[in-house]
Scaffold this motif. Sequence first.
Motif, mmCIF file in Angstrom:
data_model
loop_
_atom_site.group_PDB
_atom_site.id
_atom_site.type_symbol
_atom_site.label_atom_id
_atom_site.label_comp_id
_atom_site.label_asym_id
_atom_site.label_seq_id
_atom_site.Cartn_x
_atom_site.Cartn_y
_atom_site.Cartn_z
ATOM 1 N N CYS A 27 0.968 -0.943 0.466
ATOM 2 C CA CYS A 27 -0.164 -0.114 -0.103
ATOM 3 C C CYS A 27 1.223 0.934 -0.030
ATOM 4 O O CYS A 27 0.423 2.358 -0.578
ATOM 5 N N MET A 28 2.406 1.721 0.372
ATOM 6 C CA MET A 28 2.591 2.191 0.973
ATOM 7 C C MET A 28 3.763 2.695 -0.457
ATOM 8 O O MET A 28 3.935 3.909 -0.841
ATOM 9 N N LYS A 29 3.929 1.807 -1.226
ATOM 10 C CA LYS A 29 4.345 1.634 -2.647
ATOM 11 C C LYS A 29 3.907 1.913 -3.379
ATOM 12 O O LYS A 29 4.043 3.295 -3.784
ATOM 13 N N MET A 30 2.716 1.990 -3.193
ATOM 14 C CA MET A 30 1.310 2.243 -5.053
ATOM 15 C C MET A 30 1.101 3.623 -4.231
ATOM 16 O O MET A 30 1.138 4.836 -5.263
ATOM 17 N N LYS A 31 1.253 4.142 -2.536
ATOM 18 C CA LYS A 31 0.979 5.174 -2.278
ATOM 19 C C LYS A 31 2.244 6.707 -3.037
ATOM 20 O O LYS A 31 1.289 7.419 -3.185
ATOM 21 N N LEU A 32 3.134 6.162 -3.248
ATOM 22 C CA LEU A 32 4.159 6.876 -3.377
ATOM 23 C C LEU A 32 4.408 7.034 -5.243
ATOM 24 O O LEU A 32 4.714 7.483 -5.319
ATOM 25 N N PHE A 44 1.577 6.888 -6.568
ATOM 26 C CA PHE A 44 0.870 7.600 -6.843
ATOM 27 C C PHE A 44 1.183 9.278 -6.913
ATOM 28 O O PHE A 44 0.992 10.155 -7.490
ATOM 29 N N ILE A 45 1.848 9.919 -5.477
ATOM 30 C CA ILE A 45 2.251 11.099 -5.377
ATOM 31 C C ILE A 45 3.239 11.389 -6.661
ATOM 32 O O ILE A 45 3.330 12.531 -6.823
ATOM 33 N N ARG A 46 4.518 9.972 -6.788
ATOM 34 C CA ARG A 46 5.367 10.949 -7.745
ATOM 35 C C ARG A 46 5.082 11.066 -9.561
ATOM 36 O O ARG A 46 5.009 11.584 -9.836
ATOM 37 N N LYS A 47 3.238 10.356 -9.566
ATOM 38 C CA LYS A 47 2.784 10.739 -11.208
ATOM 39 C C LYS A 47 2.350 12.116 -10.303
ATOM 40 O O LYS A 47 2.308 12.735 -11.495
ATOM 41 N N LEU A 48 1.376 11.895 -9.760
ATOM 42 C CA LEU A 48 0.888 13.188 -10.098
ATOM 43 C C LEU A 48 1.639 14.710 -9.343
ATOM 44 O O LEU A 48 1.471 15.752 -10.248
ATOM 45 N N ARG A 49 2.734 14.846 -8.729
ATOM 46 C CA ARG A 49 3.441 15.335 -9.149
ATOM 47 C C ARG A 49 4.444 16.199 -10.476
ATOM 48 O O ARG A 49 4.690 16.738 -11.049
#
Length: 335
Positions: free
Chosen positions: A314-319, A321-326
Motif C-alpha cells: 500500500c505504501m509503495k502504491m501511495k509513493l 501515485f504521489i510521484r505520478k501526481l507531482r
Amino acid sequence: MNNTEKDDLVTVLGHFNWEKITGAVFLSPMILLGVLGNILTLLVFGTRQQRQTSIAIYLSALAASDIIVLILPAMEFWLYHVLHIYIRRSSDFMCRLFSYATSVLPCVSAWILVAVSTERMMGVCAPLKMKVFSKPKHAFIIVAAITAAVSAIFIPLLPATFLVQNAGLSMCVIDESILTVKVLTALEITFLFALPFLIMIINNSIILLQVAGCSRWNCGKSKNNNTSGNSPQQRKVMKTITRRVIILCAVYMMCNAPLMVLNVIWTAMVDDWVPSDKRLINDLNFIFHILLYLNNSVNFFLYCLIGSSFRNDCMKMKLIFIRKLRALCHIGKYH
C-alpha cells in the motif's frame, strides 16, 4: 385521532428516527470506507507480483464481490432506513434486481472465502501437491464456477418477484406458486451460512491442528542441518496468508451468524409473534444487517493489521501515485 393512535404514531416515528440516526452514523462511513478499502485491495492484489498467486486472485474476487454488495444491497438498505426511499418499489426491474442481488451477492462472497480456506488447508496439509494445482488460472475457473452455481441456485427469484399495487402503495412481493418465502429463507440459510460455516470450521480446524503439530515437532526442518524446505521469507509469507485466511473466516462467521439465527427463529415462529415481539425482531434485524455489511467493508483493514507485506505494498502504491501526481503537476506548469 385518539390517544392510542397518537401513542402508536409517536412510537413509529421514534422507531424510524432511531434507525435513521443509527444508519447515518454507522452505515454511511461503513459503505464509503468499505468501497474505498476494497478498491485499494483490488489495486494491491492486481499488481504484477501479486497476480502470480492464486490467493491474490481469490482475494481480488472477494474484494470485487464485496464492492458490489456495498453498492447494491447495502446502499438499498441505507436509502430505505436513512432517507426512507425503497428503491426496489420503483419498478419491476428494480424489484427483481435488488431481490436477486440481495440473495446472490453475499453468497458469492461467502463461497469465495470457502475456496480460499480450502486452498489454504490443502496447502498446509500437502504443500508440494498444491504447488502443482494452486495456479492463478485455476483460481479464475473456481471463482467463475462459484458465481455461476450461486446465480443458478437463486434464479427462481427473477420470475417470482414482481411489483404489485395495494391501496395505492407499490410493493415488491414473491409469487408463492414459484418460490415460497420459507424456501427462499432455507436457501439463504443453507448457502449463505450453514454450508460455508461448516466447511470453514473444518478447514480452519485442520489448519490449526496442522500448524500446531508442525510447531511442536519443528516440521519442515532437517534434523542434521536445520534447514527448511522453503526459504525463511517464503515461510513467513505462508504464515501471514494462513493467519489472514483464518481471521477472514472468523470475522465472516461472527458477522453473519446473528442474522442467520434470527432468520431461523423468525421462520419457525412467524405465526406466534405479538406486535411488541415483531418490533423487537425488526430492531434486531436492522442491527444484524449492519453487522452483515460490516463483514463486506472491513477486509482491507484486516489485511493491513495482519501482515506487514500488504501495508508495504500500500505504501509503495501511495509513493508511486504521489510521484505520478507531482509529474503531472510539473508538466502542467509548462503548458
